[in-house]
Design an enzyme around this catalytic site. Structure first.
Site, mmCIF file in Angstrom:
data_model
loop_
_atom_site.group_PDB
_atom_site.id
_atom_site.type_symbol
_atom_site.label_atom_id
_atom_site.label_comp_id
_atom_site.label_asym_id
_atom_site.label_seq_id
_atom_site.Cartn_x
_atom_site.Cartn_y
_atom_site.Cartn_z
ATOM 1 N N GLY A 1 -16.861 10.000 10.773
ATOM 2 C CA GLY A 1 -17.481 8.963 9.952
ATOM 3 C C GLY A 1 -17.880 9.496 8.596
ATOM 4 O O GLY A 1 -18.846 9.038 7.988
ATOM 5 N N GLY B 1 -16.710 9.139 5.739
ATOM 6 C CA GLY B 1 -16.564 8.276 4.580
ATOM 7 C C GLY B 1 -17.735 7.349 4.375
ATOM 8 O O GLY B 1 -17.830 6.683 3.341
ATOM 9 N N ASP C 1 -9.199 7.921 14.058
ATOM 10 C CA ASP C 1 -9.928 6.928 14.839
ATOM 11 C C ASP C 1 -10.418 7.638 16.098
ATOM 12 O O ASP C 1 -9.621 8.051 16.941
ATOM 13 C CB ASP C 1 -8.993 5.777 15.198
ATOM 14 N N SER D 1 -29.807 7.549 17.255
ATOM 15 C CA SER D 1 -30.590 6.530 16.568
ATOM 16 C C SER D 1 -31.949 6.459 17.235
ATOM 17 O O SER D 1 -32.075 6.709 18.445
ATOM 18 C CB SER D 1 -29.895 5.165 16.672
ATOM 19 N N TYR E 1 -25.627 -0.929 21.666
ATOM 20 C CA TYR E 1 -25.665 0.201 20.742
ATOM 21 C C TYR E 1 -26.757 1.183 21.158
ATOM 22 O O TYR E 1 -26.529 2.396 21.239
ATOM 23 C CB TYR E 1 -25.925 -0.323 19.331
ATOM 24 N N ALA E 2 -27.945 0.667 21.435
ATOM 25 C CA ALA E 2 -29.052 1.529 21.859
ATOM 26 C C ALA E 2 -28.707 2.248 23.153
ATOM 27 O O ALA E 2 -29.027 3.437 23.326
ATOM 28 C CB ALA E 2 -30.333 0.709 22.021
ATOM 29 N N LYS F 1 -26.348 5.120 22.368
ATOM 30 C CA LYS F 1 -27.024 6.224 21.695
ATOM 31 C C LYS F 1 -27.960 6.957 22.658
ATOM 32 O O LYS F 1 -28.113 8.193 22.565
ATOM 33 C CB LYS F 1 -27.791 5.710 20.481
#
Length: 255
Positions: A13, A15, A63, A142, A155-156, A159
């Site tokens: 990641g 970029g 990717d 995160s 997402y949580a 992570k």
């Protein structure tokens, strides 16, 4: 300070906001930076910035949900720069909706990018580090993993799994001279966070609520993260492994 002189560093990641800031910072300290990103143009922009500042870097289209692309990029990185010393797993993706408004197809994409992609990166790089008895891995999770976050359930969860993975691999590879640590950003002014704010319906109200809740009184910026990442990547942190550090302006405080 050139404490990463001639060390080969992969940043996934690279970029994006945090990835690009970290790449430039580590390059300024002598690192040879392999910038991985699904968006090759974004990766090349980071590389151009590094080279303009006198650093060494190369862009790789990668990717992280595609193992063949990872294996090719890792081999090409070592061919270009030599053995990999540092891996920063930074790539991520999110959507911002209550869990019951999300779909299984969206869960699969979230899990593929935020968890399975990191699994692939570890699986591809750790054997090379173990063979040489040296490595530093920094996983970008995160604060959502530590305290939860409305609208980011999957997402949580990914992570949080990344935190547990890091601790487990830290135990498994300690005798190989490899450390694994985690940096947890809080709200940070990136494109991903901008999309989150849009999804909230009233972005400015949300931003003001975050500013009030953060003890240091502001939203984070990508440049707030590289110092913590660089510390874990450095030999100064050689006796630190399996740890989690929040960079959130004091939003979360864990003992």
């Amino acid at each position: 300070m050139r404490d990463f002189q001639d060390k080969t560093i992969i940043i996934t990641g690279g970029g994006g906001g945090i990835g690009s800031a970290t790449a430039r910072h580590l390059a300024s300290r002598g690192g040879q930076i392999a910038v991985y990103d699904r968006d090759l143009n974004a990766a090349e922009k980071t590389v151009s910035a590094i080279k303009a500042e006198g650093g060494v870097a190369q862009a790789f289209a990668c990717d992280i949900t595609n193992r063949d692309q990872i294996d090719h990029a890792v081999a090409a990185t070592e061919e270009a720069f030599g053995p990999i010393s540092v891996l920063v797993n930074n790539a991520g993706w999110d959507i911002f909706r209550p869990f019951l408004q999300t779909s299984p197809e969206e869960w699969e994409k979230l899990i593929a990018i935020n968890l399975v992609g990191a699994l692939h990166m570890h699986h591809a790089v750790l054997p090379r580090m173990a063979e040489r008895k040296y490595g530093r891995v920094i996983n970008i999770a995160s604060d959502a993993a530590r305290v939860g976050s409305t609208g980011e359930a999957v997402y949580a969860a990914c992570k949080a799994a990344l935190v547990a993975l890091s601790k487990t691999l830290a135990r498994e590879h300690a005798r190989d001279g490899i450390t694994l640590n985690v940096v947890c950003p809080g709200p940070t002014d990136t494109n991903l966070f901008a999309e989150y704010a849009k999804g909230a319906g009233n972005p400015e109200k949300l931003m003001e609520a975050f500013r009030r809740s953060i003890p240091l009184g502001r939203i984070g910026t990508p440049d707030d993260l590289p110092g913590a990442i660089a510390f874990f990547a450095s030999d100064q942190a050689g006796f630190i492994t399996g740890q989690v550090l929040s960079v959130s302006g004091g939003l979360t405080m864990s003992g």
